[in-house]
Write an enzyme that holds these catalytic residues in place. Structure first.
Site, PDB file in Angstrom:
ATOM      1  N   GLY A 101      18.923  19.852  15.608  1.00 19.38           N
ATOM      2  CA  GLY A 101      19.561  19.318  16.824  1.00 19.38           C
ATOM      3  C   GLY A 101      19.567  17.820  16.800  1.00 19.38           C
ATOM      4  O   GLY A 101      19.391  17.203  15.744  1.00 19.38           O
ATOM      5  N   ASN A 102      19.792  17.236  17.943  1.00 15.32           N
ATOM      6  CA  ASN A 102      19.772  15.770  18.035  1.00 15.32           C
ATOM      7  C   ASN A 102      19.150  15.381  19.378  1.00 15.32           C
ATOM      8  O   ASN A 102      18.776  16.238  20.166  1.00 15.32           O
ATOM      9  CB  ASN A 102      21.186  15.211  17.858  1.00 15.32           C
ATOM     10  CG  ASN A 102      22.127  15.742  18.902  1.00 15.32           C
ATOM     11  OD1 ASN A 102      21.989  15.441  20.082  1.00 15.32           O
ATOM     12  ND2 ASN A 102      23.062  16.580  18.478  1.00 15.32           N
TER      13      ASN A 102
END
Ligand code: CTP
Length: 401
Positions: free
Chosen positions: A211-212
């Site tokens: 993810g980020n």
């Protein structure tokens, strides 16, 4: 300006500051411009300026006490809130700002603000030390994040005899701001806007993902601002910790593929797509069905590209993208604008502490198809959202659809 104010119901809140006398001038200019001015004064304000002055200027009853049946509005304290096209608090003390930021509603003015759906403008006036107190600053930031417009205060002569920041803005500036906010008010009425927010996640196994660091705050601020300006908003949200905005249709997604599908469905009838989501660019070639065990000292994941959602959106709608950059901001953003065939791109420097992931503020550069570059100052995400939507309104009307 006069036209926009004509027949508008402006609630003018006056609080207990020496600058309260200037509210008479504001009330007078608004009345001259054709507005119906309903003055609501706190008890402290009445020590600085007589309600009779305001009553004489506006020709309307002045509300000073929630329990007194002095005006047609007193019977139901939310009636003023409902009648308002706009609420303006000038001057606003540190005390009323703190109450508004905490949702305290212990008089007619704070009840009205808590109950209204109209836009609220706050014009602070106070001594520099009170203004610069971190609590006041936090309260102002909180109000801005909720969509309040803060005008001033200015640098100049203060009642204490000192010169500093804290002086009430001039009447003309306050009236100009009222005009701007009112004209923005429903400028997206009838428009259908799709906003994406948050960061997509690509599962590695049932427990882990790629993810980020996107918090979703920018996209949520855009959705709320577009809703407040009259648009029908569809928000496609990757996982965030934010509360769901009211009166916005929301679709929760997790992966890039899910977001792509939701966007494709939503844009079919939309006037504009604003892709504020941080989309994960790679995904594991295949996600493990069961949790990976740490058997070996190293683990290699094979990653493949996710689809580029924005590039693949077809149709005549307005497309706005974001460019999260850590170097060569404008050049990289321009390339994305062209490559993804966008009408507008919002570039931000993610290495800047005040505009990185998770912050309530953002410092962005807007670049349009014609190559016009506009550097915005450091603003709250809600303010950035309003500025982006100002551009969207203009671009939509240029496009003629
Ligand atoms: N975007 C998208 N689909 C992707 C990646 C990005 O729709 N798979 C959108 C983002 O929502 C944003 C814009 O494209 O509006 C630019 O995203 P950004 O992450 O800055 O750029 P990338 O295209 O991913 O390029 P790079 O990561 O190499 O900078």
């Amino acid at each position: 300006m006069t036209t926009i104010l004509a027949n508008k119901t402006v609630i003018l809140g006056i609080t207990g500051s020496v600058a309260a006398y200037k509210a008479a001038d504001i009330a007078s200019k608004l009345t001259q411009a054709g507005a119906k001015v309903e003055v609501v004064m706190t008890e402290a304000a009445t020590k600085f300026i007589a309600p009779l002055t305001l009553r004489s200027i506006t020709g309307r009853p002045v509300v000073t006490d929630m329990f007194e049946l002095a005006s047609e509005f007193s019977i139901e304290h939310v009636a003023l809130a409902e009648a308002a096209d706009i609420v303006v608090i000038a001057p606003a003390t540190a005390c009323v700002i703190a109450k508004l930021a905490s949702g305290i509603s212990d008089d007619e003015l704070t009840c009205t603000v808590l109950a209204t759906e109209a836009p609220v403008i706050v014009a602070p006036a106070m001594h520099t030390s009170m203004l610069q107190n971190p609590i006041t600053q936090q309260n102002l930031t909180k109000l801005k994040a909720r969509g309040f417009t803060i005008v001033g205060p200015e640098y100049g002569w203060l009642a204490s005899g000192e010169v500093g920041l804290g002086r009430l803005s001039e009447t003309d500036k306050i009236i100009d701001t009222i005009g701007q906010v009112l004209s923005r008010r429903k400028d997206l009425a009838g428009r259908r806007i799709v906003v994406t927010a948050g960061g997509t996640q690509e599962p590695i196994d049932p427990a882990r993902h790629i993810g980020n660091r996107s918090s979703g705050k920018m996209g949520y601020a855009l959705a709320e601002a577009a809703r407040d300006r009259g648009a029908e908003v569809k928000l496609i949200a990757a996982p965030t910790l934010l509360p769901e905005p009211a009166s916005v249709e929301i679709a929760h997604v997790r992966t890039t593929a899910e977001m792509k599908k939701a966007v494709a469905r939503a844009v079919a009838k939309a006037d504009a797509l604003i892709m504020a989501a941080a989309v994960t660019d790679y995904q594991p070639k295949s996600a493990a069905k069961t949790k990976l065990k740490k058997k070996s000292p190293a683990l290699t994941l094979e990653l493949v590209r996710t689809p580029d959602i924005l590039s693949e959106v077809k149709g005549n709608l307005l497309k706005v993208g974001f460019a999260a950059e850590s170097e060569n901001i404008v050049a990289n953003a321009k390339q994305k604008l062209k490559g993804k065939k966008l009408d507008l791109i919002v570039a931000n420097d993610i290495t800047d502490a005040s505009s990185g992931f998770g912050t309530d503020t953002n410092k962005v550069t807007l670049i349009d198809k014609q190559g016009k570059v506009e550097d915005l100052p450091l603003l709250t995400k809600r303010e950035v959202a309003e500025r982006i939507l100002d551009k969207v309104v203009g671009l939509l009307s240029e496009k003629g659809n």
